[in-house]
Structure formats: C-alpha cells, structure tokens
Write a protein that holds these residues in place. Structure first.
Motif, PDB file in Angstrom:
ATOM      1  N   ILE A 152     -16.916  10.228  32.202  1.00 12.40           N
ATOM      2  CA  ILE A 152     -16.983   9.139  31.501  1.00 12.40           C
ATOM      3  C   ILE A 152     -16.270   8.962  30.102  1.00 12.40           C
ATOM      4  CG2 ILE A 152     -18.669   7.029  31.040  1.00 12.40           C
ATOM      5  CD1 ILE A 152     -18.846   7.830  34.101  1.00 12.40           C
ATOM      6  N   MET A 153     -16.563   9.868  29.355  1.00  8.89           N
ATOM      7  CA  MET A 153     -16.043  10.119  28.164  1.00  8.89           C
ATOM      8  C   MET A 153     -14.399   9.580  28.185  1.00  8.89           C
ATOM      9  SD  MET A 153     -15.522  13.387  25.610  1.00  8.89           S
ATOM     10  CE  MET A 153     -14.985  14.352  26.814  1.00  8.89           C
ATOM     11  N   PHE A 154     -13.913  10.293  28.888  1.00  9.99           N
ATOM     12  CA  PHE A 154     -12.316   9.908  28.883  1.00  9.99           C
ATOM     13  C   PHE A 154     -12.058   8.365  29.417  1.00  9.99           C
ATOM     14  CE2 PHE A 154     -12.151  14.813  29.015  1.00  9.99           C
ATOM     15  CZ  PHE A 154     -10.950  14.720  28.000  1.00  9.99           C
TER      16      PHE A 154
ATOM     17  N   LEU B 208     -18.623   5.797  18.616  1.00  7.31           N
ATOM     18  CA  LEU B 208     -18.055   7.220  19.099  1.00  7.31           C
ATOM     19  C   LEU B 208     -18.906   7.625  20.367  1.00  7.31           C
ATOM     20  CD1 LEU B 208     -18.362   8.847  15.559  1.00  7.31           C
ATOM     21  CD2 LEU B 208     -16.267   7.994  16.650  1.00  7.31           C
ATOM     22  N   VAL B 209     -17.880   8.311  21.392  1.00 12.75           N
ATOM     23  CA  VAL B 209     -18.424   8.494  22.545  1.00 12.75           C
ATOM     24  C   VAL B 209     -18.610  10.194  22.601  1.00 12.75           C
ATOM     25  CG1 VAL B 209     -17.860   8.832  24.934  1.00 12.75           C
ATOM     26  CG2 VAL B 209     -17.563   6.642  23.631  1.00 12.75           C
ATOM     27  N   LEU B 210     -19.695  10.702  22.928  1.00 13.77           N
ATOM     28  CA  LEU B 210     -19.966  12.072  22.870  1.00 13.77           C
ATOM     29  C   LEU B 210     -20.439  12.369  24.301  1.00 13.77           C
ATOM     30  CD1 LEU B 210     -23.128  13.313  20.911  1.00 13.77           C
ATOM     31  CD2 LEU B 210     -22.305  10.743  20.982  1.00 13.77           C
ATOM     32  N   THR B 211     -20.565  13.850  24.348  1.00 14.13           N
ATOM     33  CA  THR B 211     -21.084  14.560  25.473  1.00 14.13           C
ATOM     34  C   THR B 211     -22.497  15.175  25.275  1.00 14.13           C
ATOM     35  OG1 THR B 211     -19.886  16.577  25.195  1.00 14.13           O
ATOM     36  CG2 THR B 211     -19.165  14.801  26.731  1.00 14.13           C
TER      37      THR B 211
ATOM     38  N   PHE C 135     -10.053  16.098  33.731  1.00 15.71           N
ATOM     39  CA  PHE C 135     -10.398  14.557  33.256  1.00 15.71           C
ATOM     40  C   PHE C 135      -9.367  13.959  32.306  1.00 15.71           C
ATOM     41  CE2 PHE C 135     -15.004  16.399  33.668  1.00 15.71           C
ATOM     42  CZ  PHE C 135     -15.124  16.093  34.965  1.00 15.71           C
ATOM     43  N   TYR C 136      -9.034  14.978  31.454  1.00 11.33           N
ATOM     44  CA  TYR C 136      -7.774  14.592  30.380  1.00 11.33           C
ATOM     45  C   TYR C 136      -6.605  13.947  31.263  1.00 11.33           C
ATOM     46  CZ  TYR C 136      -4.422  15.292  26.417  1.00 11.33           C
ATOM     47  OH  TYR C 136      -3.830  15.087  25.529  1.00 11.33           O
TER      48      TYR C 136
ATOM     49  N   ALA D  68     -14.073   5.876  29.077  1.00  7.70           N
ATOM     50  CA  ALA D  68     -14.605   5.018  28.115  1.00  7.70           C
ATOM     51  C   ALA D  68     -13.297   4.760  26.987  1.00  7.70           C
ATOM     52  CB  ALA D  68     -15.956   5.463  27.528  1.00  7.70           C
ATOM     53  N   ILE D  69     -12.735   5.828  26.852  1.00  2.76           N
ATOM     54  CA  ILE D  69     -11.726   5.755  25.592  1.00  2.76           C
ATOM     55  C   ILE D  69     -10.467   5.133  26.397  1.00  2.76           C
ATOM     56  CG2 ILE D  69     -10.465   6.868  23.878  1.00  2.76           C
ATOM     57  CD1 ILE D  69     -13.429   6.850  23.252  1.00  2.76           C
ATOM     58  N   ALA D  70     -10.385   5.293  27.455  1.00  6.69           N
ATOM     59  CA  ALA D  70      -8.916   4.965  28.293  1.00  6.69           C
ATOM     60  C   ALA D  70      -9.154   3.267  28.287  1.00  6.69           C
ATOM     61  CB  ALA D  70      -8.798   5.579  29.185  1.00  6.69           C
ATOM     62  N   GLU D  71     -10.309   2.851  28.599  1.00  8.23           N
ATOM     63  CA  GLU D  71     -10.705   1.408  28.908  1.00  8.23           C
ATOM     64  C   GLU D  71     -11.022   0.647  27.608  1.00  8.23           C
ATOM     65  OE1 GLU D  71     -13.372   1.649  32.074  1.00  8.23           O
ATOM     66  OE2 GLU D  71     -11.811   2.156  33.587  1.00  8.23           O
ATOM     67  N   GLY D  72     -11.188   1.612  26.594  1.00 11.15           N
ATOM     68  CA  GLY D  72     -11.423   0.777  25.178  1.00 11.15           C
ATOM     69  C   GLY D  72     -12.752   0.385  24.999  1.00 11.15           C
ATOM     70  N   ASP D  73     -13.982   0.985  25.974  1.00 10.57           N
ATOM     71  CA  ASP D  73     -15.352   0.626  25.666  1.00 10.57           C
ATOM     72  C   ASP D  73     -15.729   1.341  24.442  1.00 10.57           C
ATOM     73  OD1 ASP D  73     -15.366  -0.896  28.128  1.00 10.57           O
ATOM     74  OD2 ASP D  73     -15.935   0.852  29.372  1.00 10.57           O
ATOM     75  N   GLY D  74     -15.129   2.789  24.220  1.00 18.58           N
ATOM     76  CA  GLY D  74     -15.606   3.383  23.039  1.00 18.58           C
ATOM     77  C   GLY D  74     -14.254   3.444  22.074  1.00 18.58           C
TER      78      GLY D  74
END
Ligand code: PBE
Length: 267
Positions: A204-206, A169-172, A229-230, A208-214
């Motif tokens: 970075i949160m967006f 889970l990626v958080l801020t 960012f969205y 990370a999810i877009a690239e599948g890192d998180g």
C-alpha cells in the motif's frame, strides 16, 4: 549435532512475522527455491509474536529459525546469526530509500528539500529504536533530534519556514520506520509543517505515493525486500535515493545452533 535434525526439532517451521511484510514474501520464495525446504512452512502472525518465540527459544536454548532483519535490537540483545543464502533469495545488503509523490517538488518545495537531504546512519536509527524500548517513539525521536542538531541543520539549511502546510508521510509498521518517520516529522514540524503519519503495509505504501494519497515515504527497503512492489509502481513516484545504508533481511538463528546455511535446513 550436525544439523541433520534441525527440521524435526523446529517442526519444519520458520517463525515469520506479519503476512504483508516484504520479508514474508522473500521467505515464501525461499521455500520454493530451496529444494531442501520442501515440506517446510512459514508461520506468520506478528513481529511481537516472533520476538516472544525467539525469547522463549533462547531462554531454553532450543532451536528456532526466524525471519529476521537488521537494524533491530534482537542482534544486540541475543547472539544471533544470519544463515548463508547461496541462492540469494533475500538479496544482499539493503538500503532504505525515500520516495515522494510526483508534483511534490513543485507544490511543497521546502518539504521536498528536507526529505531529499534526510539521511542517517544505522547507529542513529538504532539509538532511536533502543530509546523507544522505554518511551514513546515521539520522545525517542525528539531526543535524537536534540542530540543531533548539526545533522538536522544540514537537512534544513536555507529552507524557508512554512505556516502550517500539511504533509503526509506514509510508513510501514516496524520500529525501523517508526524511527525515521518520527524524526522526519519533528524536523518538518520545526519548519512549520503539519505532519501526519500513516502506517500501511509495504504494498500500500507504494500505491499511496503513486496515487498521491500520501506525500512521501522513508520506508522502502531496496533493492530486494520491497523490490516487487517498487517495480509494480515504478515511474509513478519519484525516488530520492537512499536515506540509510546497510540494512539486511534473511533467515536468522541463535549462534548455538550448529548450522550456517539455509541449505543446512534438512527436509
Ligand atoms: N521489515 C522491516 C520490513 C521492512 C522493515 C524487514 C520487517 C519488511 O517489509 O519485511
């Protein structure tokens, strides 16, 4: 006073937070959009520094203008008000959304189901944040989970337990997001997941999810705070909708200050 010397009193400075925050970008936009803010500056360091400056100002009943947001304990601790924002730079009422990486639904359907159902109220988040003033977030979140078994049961109903499947889970790095991430972590762990929490900046949160890192994030503030960012990564992640309603950002001052609007901040 009639507010005409507020600028001079606060040295034409808005006390901001971390440079990477959505609210920092919104405040930069406010400085551009409001003509009366010509010559004003935003001072950025950290949330902790902002809260210290706020506490000092209130202690001495001095003026201060901060970049503020809710839910946050500062509104319970002090008498504060949002300045009206006639140009709508800070947006209106915000919600916090849950986003997941593409493919999560197929690859980790049980986690997807829980994340899709995860939603709570402002009071829930605030109770975790308040408890976390005196203990670790892990403990504060565990306490909330223990006291809200019915809500948790709604999220996990019919979900098959797993055996150590990992999920990230990626958080801020703010208390609002520490609260939701730690609650989600505990709920997922109770179902057999191995959960890693990764704090990053909103941009970075967006990514990370877009690239599948998180795998997922419960931390996007929308539509305004993280809207830019969205949009940048839109279509590259799946949006599962709001997990909390009624958040807000804006410029905030102590109620003893005799101004009501951003337009009352004089050049
Ligand atoms: N905040 C709290 C963050 C999101 C959560 C409003 C300080 C921001 O990016 O501005």
């Amino acid at each position: 006073g009639d507010g005409t010397n507020v600028g001079e009193e606060v040295d034409y400075t808005i006390t901001g937070i971390e440079p990477g925050a959505g609210i920092t970008e919104a405040t930069d936009n406010a400085l551009k959009e409001y003509e009366n803010l010509a010559g004003w500056e935003q001072q950025n360091s950290s949330t902790t520094a902002m809260l210290t400056a706020l506490a000092d100002a209130i202690e001495n009943e001095e003026p201060i203008v901060i970049a503020g947001w809710s839910p946050h304990f500062k509104f319970a601790k002090y008498d504060l008000k949002y300045l009206e924002d006639p140009k709508g730079v800070y947006g209106d009422v915000e919600y916090i959304s849950t986003i997941v990486r593409k493919g999560l639904k197929e690859e980790k359907p049980e986690a997807y189901k829980i994340l899709d159902r995860f939603h709570w109220e402002t009071e829930d988040m605030e109770s975790v944040m308040l408890a976390a003033q005196d203990m670790e977030f892990e403990k504060a979140a565990q306490q909330w989970v223990d006291e809200n078994q019915e809500k948790v049961a709604e999220w996990t109903k019919g979900v098959e337990p797993v055996d150590g499947t990992s999920i990230e889970l990626v958080l801020t790095p703010w208390d609002t997001e520490r609260s939701s991430a730690h609650v989600a972590k505990i709920v997922l762990e109770e179902q057999g997941f191995e959960v890693k929490l990764t704090p990053v900046d909103p941009s970075i949160m967006f990514q990370a999810i877009a690239e599948g890192d998180g795998d997922a994030s419960l931390a996007p503030w929308l539509p305004a705070t993280h809207g830019a960012f969205y949009e940048k990564f839109e279509g590259e992640f799946e949006d599962l909708g709001e997990n909390l309603k009624g958040a807000k950002i804006g410029l905030v001052v102590p109620t003893y200050m005799d101004i009501d609007s951003i337009e009352d901040l004089k050049p």
